[in-house]
Scaffold this motif. Structure first.
Motif, PDB file in Angstrom:
ATOM      1  N   ALA A   1       9.956   6.484  -8.444  1.00 54.86           N
ATOM      2  CA  ALA A   1       9.341   5.372  -9.174  1.00 54.86           C
ATOM      3  C   ALA A   1       9.480   4.054  -8.412  1.00 54.86           C
ATOM      4  O   ALA A   1       8.548   3.247  -8.374  1.00 54.86           O
ATOM      5  N   ALA A   2      10.634   3.842  -7.773  1.00 52.03           N
ATOM      6  CA  ALA A   2      10.845   2.600  -7.014  1.00 52.03           C
ATOM      7  C   ALA A   2       9.902   2.530  -5.812  1.00 52.03           C
ATOM      8  O   ALA A   2       9.346   1.471  -5.505  1.00 52.03           O
ATOM      9  N   THR A   3       9.706   3.659  -5.145  1.00 53.77           N
ATOM     10  CA  THR A   3       8.799   3.676  -3.998  1.00 53.77           C
ATOM     11  C   THR A   3       7.358   3.442  -4.454  1.00 53.77           C
ATOM     12  O   THR A   3       6.600   2.722  -3.798  1.00 53.77           O
ATOM     13  N   LEU A   4       6.977   4.051  -5.569  1.00 52.09           N
ATOM     14  CA  LEU A   4       5.635   3.807  -6.117  1.00 52.09           C
ATOM     15  C   LEU A   4       5.464   2.327  -6.466  1.00 52.09           C
ATOM     16  O   LEU A   4       4.411   1.739  -6.198  1.00 52.09           O
ATOM     17  N   ALA A   5       6.492   1.733  -7.048  1.00 55.91           N
ATOM     18  CA  ALA A   5       6.434   0.306  -7.384  1.00 55.91           C
ATOM     19  C   ALA A   5       6.269  -0.532  -6.118  1.00 55.91           C
ATOM     20  O   ALA A   5       5.503  -1.504  -6.103  1.00 55.91           O
ATOM     21  N   ASP A   6       6.964  -0.162  -5.045  1.00 52.01           N
ATOM     22  CA  ASP A   6       6.811  -0.875  -3.768  1.00 52.01           C
ATOM     23  C   ASP A   6       5.372  -0.778  -3.271  1.00 52.01           C
ATOM     24  O   ASP A   6       4.826  -1.743  -2.734  1.00 52.01           O
ATOM     25  N   SER A   7       4.767   0.393  -3.446  1.00 58.92           N
ATOM     26  CA  SER A   7       3.394   0.580  -2.958  1.00 58.92           C
ATOM     27  C   SER A   7       2.391  -0.241  -3.765  1.00 58.92           C
ATOM     28  O   SER A   7       1.314  -0.557  -3.281  1.00 58.92           O
ATOM     29  N   ARG A   8       2.745  -0.589  -4.990  1.00 57.29           N
ATOM     30  CA  ARG A   8       1.850  -1.364  -5.868  1.00 57.29           C
ATOM     31  C   ARG A   8       1.934  -2.867  -5.628  1.00 57.29           C
ATOM     32  O   ARG A   8       1.064  -3.602  -6.066  1.00 57.29           O
ATOM     33  N   ARG A   9       3.008  -3.312  -4.980  1.00 53.57           N
ATOM     34  CA  ARG A   9       3.197  -4.754  -4.793  1.00 53.57           C
ATOM     35  C   ARG A   9       2.038  -5.361  -4.017  1.00 53.57           C
ATOM     36  O   ARG A   9       1.568  -4.793  -3.039  1.00 53.57           O
TER      37      ARG A   9
ATOM     38  N   ALA B   1       0.901  11.824  -2.263  1.00 53.11           N
ATOM     39  CA  ALA B   1      -0.181  12.169  -3.199  1.00 53.11           C
ATOM     40  C   ALA B   1      -0.212  11.187  -4.362  1.00 53.11           C
ATOM     41  O   ALA B   1      -1.283  10.722  -4.766  1.00 53.11           O
ATOM     42  N   SER B   2       0.934  10.841  -4.877  1.00 50.84           N
ATOM     43  CA  SER B   2       0.994   9.882  -5.988  1.00 50.84           C
ATOM     44  C   SER B   2       0.510   8.502  -5.555  1.00 50.84           C
ATOM     45  O   SER B   2      -0.254   7.854  -6.267  1.00 50.84           O
ATOM     46  N   ILE B   3       0.964   8.060  -4.394  1.00 55.86           N
ATOM     47  CA  ILE B   3       0.552   6.737  -3.897  1.00 55.86           C
ATOM     48  C   ILE B   3      -0.952   6.706  -3.651  1.00 55.86           C
ATOM     49  O   ILE B   3      -1.644   5.775  -4.055  1.00 55.86           O
ATOM     50  N   ALA B   4      -1.479   7.743  -3.013  1.00 55.12           N
ATOM     51  CA  ALA B   4      -2.910   7.794  -2.698  1.00 55.12           C
ATOM     52  C   ALA B   4      -3.746   7.838  -3.965  1.00 55.12           C
ATOM     53  O   ALA B   4      -4.740   7.113  -4.099  1.00 55.12           O
ATOM     54  N   GLU B   5      -3.350   8.671  -4.892  1.00 53.22           N
ATOM     55  CA  GLU B   5      -4.119   8.819  -6.129  1.00 53.22           C
ATOM     56  C   GLU B   5      -4.092   7.538  -6.950  1.00 53.22           C
ATOM     57  O   GLU B   5      -5.106   7.099  -7.479  1.00 53.22           O
ATOM     58  N   GLU B   6      -2.943   6.925  -7.035  1.00 54.40           N
ATOM     59  CA  GLU B   6      -2.808   5.719  -7.855  1.00 54.40           C
ATOM     60  C   GLU B   6      -3.500   4.515  -7.233  1.00 54.40           C
ATOM     61  O   GLU B   6      -4.127   3.724  -7.919  1.00 54.40           O
ATOM     62  N   SER B   7      -3.392   4.371  -5.919  1.00 55.65           N
ATOM     63  CA  SER B   7      -3.943   3.183  -5.266  1.00 55.65           C
ATOM     64  C   SER B   7      -5.459   3.232  -5.152  1.00 55.65           C
ATOM     65  O   SER B   7      -6.120   2.199  -5.129  1.00 55.65           O
ATOM     66  N   GLY B   8      -6.010   4.444  -5.034  1.00 56.35           N
ATOM     67  CA  GLY B   8      -7.450   4.567  -4.838  1.00 56.35           C
ATOM     68  C   GLY B   8      -7.892   4.182  -3.439  1.00 56.35           C
ATOM     69  O   GLY B   8      -9.073   4.169  -3.139  1.00 56.35           O
ATOM     70  N   ARG B   9      -6.927   3.843  -2.580  1.00 55.53           N
ATOM     71  CA  ARG B   9      -7.233   3.496  -1.190  1.00 55.53           C
ATOM     72  C   ARG B   9      -6.833   4.664  -0.294  1.00 55.53           C
ATOM     73  O   ARG B   9      -6.002   5.481  -0.656  1.00 55.53           O
ATOM     74  N   THR B  10      -7.417   4.703   0.875  1.00 54.90           N
ATOM     75  CA  THR B  10      -7.048   5.739   1.835  1.00 54.90           C
ATOM     76  C   THR B  10      -5.679   5.416   2.416  1.00 54.90           C
ATOM     77  O   THR B  10      -5.432   4.309   2.873  1.00 54.90           O
ATOM     78  N   VAL B  11      -4.798   6.406   2.388  1.00 57.31           N
ATOM     79  CA  VAL B  11      -3.450   6.279   2.931  1.00 57.31           C
ATOM     80  C   VAL B  11      -3.447   6.908   4.316  1.00 57.31           C
ATOM     81  O   VAL B  11      -3.938   8.023   4.499  1.00 57.31           O
ATOM     82  N   LEU B  12      -2.926   6.189   5.300  1.00 54.82           N
ATOM     83  CA  LEU B  12      -2.825   6.706   6.664  1.00 54.82           C
ATOM     84  C   LEU B  12      -1.400   7.179   6.900  1.00 54.82           C
ATOM     85  O   LEU B  12      -0.446   6.429   6.706  1.00 54.82           O
ATOM     86  N   LEU B  13      -1.255   8.433   7.328  1.00 57.75           N
ATOM     87  CA  LEU B  13       0.049   9.000   7.646  1.00 57.75           C
ATOM     88  C   LEU B  13       0.103   9.318   9.130  1.00 57.75           C
ATOM     89  O   LEU B  13      -0.775  10.011   9.643  1.00 57.75           O
ATOM     90  N   VAL B  14       1.108   8.816   9.795  1.00 64.64           N
ATOM     91  CA  VAL B  14       1.289   9.080  11.215  1.00 64.64           C
ATOM     92  C   VAL B  14       2.496   9.999  11.355  1.00 64.64           C
ATOM     93  O   VAL B  14       3.611   9.635  10.982  1.00 64.64           O
ATOM     94  N   ALA B  15       2.258  11.192  11.871  1.00 67.89           N
ATOM     95  CA  ALA B  15       3.313  12.190  12.051  1.00 67.89           C
ATOM     96  C   ALA B  15       3.787  12.176  13.500  1.00 67.89           C
ATOM     97  O   ALA B  15       3.033  11.809  14.405  1.00 67.89           O
ATOM     98  N   SER B  16       5.011  12.588  13.717  1.00 65.42           N
ATOM     99  CA  SER B  16       5.558  12.547  15.070  1.00 65.42           C
ATOM    100  C   SER B  16       5.015  13.660  15.961  1.00 65.42           C
ATOM    101  O   SER B  16       4.973  13.509  17.177  1.00 65.42           O
TER     102      SER B  16
END
Length: 173
Positions: free
Chosen positions: A20-28, A48-63
């Motif tokens: 929940a705290a991380t989701l709140a950070d993503s909403r700021r 998935a939660s951040i992407a679905e809630e924000s409605g914006r495209t989330v970019l993930l960079v993997a190593s």
């Protein structure tokens, strides 16, 4: 959200204080990047939660390539395959006289096209909720305007003048 395959699971996870705290950070307001450290199996659910809630495209960079492909599969299971795009790195170096594989070129162009010109009428061409790429793909230059290239589409049973098809293919290089 309209695309999440397991909304009950994500809602349950959102009751966890750290989640929940991380989701709140993503909403700021003004937050454009998050650096998250979590258990590997928890990460796709958080994204998935951040992407679905924000409605914006989330970019993930993997190593690594393997990590990027695994994240793509896991997020595809949660959000739906059409909601996730994998942006691969070139497997050849600029100074090599080899051309990259055609499927790599196609995947990169398709992802850029979806980002530049999303088509909500078709899930496979709509803006993805998540784009995953290995760090090497992030470091490689991208020519301006590639997302604006009009794809050449041919369908079974469709009739088109050969000259038009040839011109479209030449224009797309």
């Amino acid at each position: 959200g309209k695309r999440v395959k397991f909304p009950g699971l994500l809602a349950l996870l959102e009751t966890d204080p750290g989640f929940a705290a991380t989701l709140a950070d993503s909403r700021r307001r003004g937050v454009t990047a998050l650096d998250v450290t979590t258990v590997a199996s928890f990460f796709p659910r958080l994204v998935a939660s951040i992407a679905e809630e924000s409605g914006r495209t989330v970019l993930l960079v993997a190593s690594t390539y393997r990590e990027a492909e695994q994240l793509t599969a896991e997020l595809g299971d949660l959000l739906g395959e059409d909601a996730v795009a994998y942006y691969p790195a070139w497997e050849t170096l600029p100074h090599e006289r080899l051309s990259p594989r055609t499927d790599t070129v196609a995947r990169r162009l398709a992802t850029l096209r979806r980002l530049a010109h999303p088509d909500p009428a078709h899930p496979e061409t709509d803006a993805p909720l998540a784009v995953i790429m290995p760090v090497r793909a992030l470091l490689q230059p991208i020519a301006t305007g590639l997302g604006d290239l009009e794809p050449v589409s041919l369908r079974v049973g469709e009739e088109r003048a050969m000259e038009d098809v040839i011109r479209a293919l030449v224009d797309a290089a």
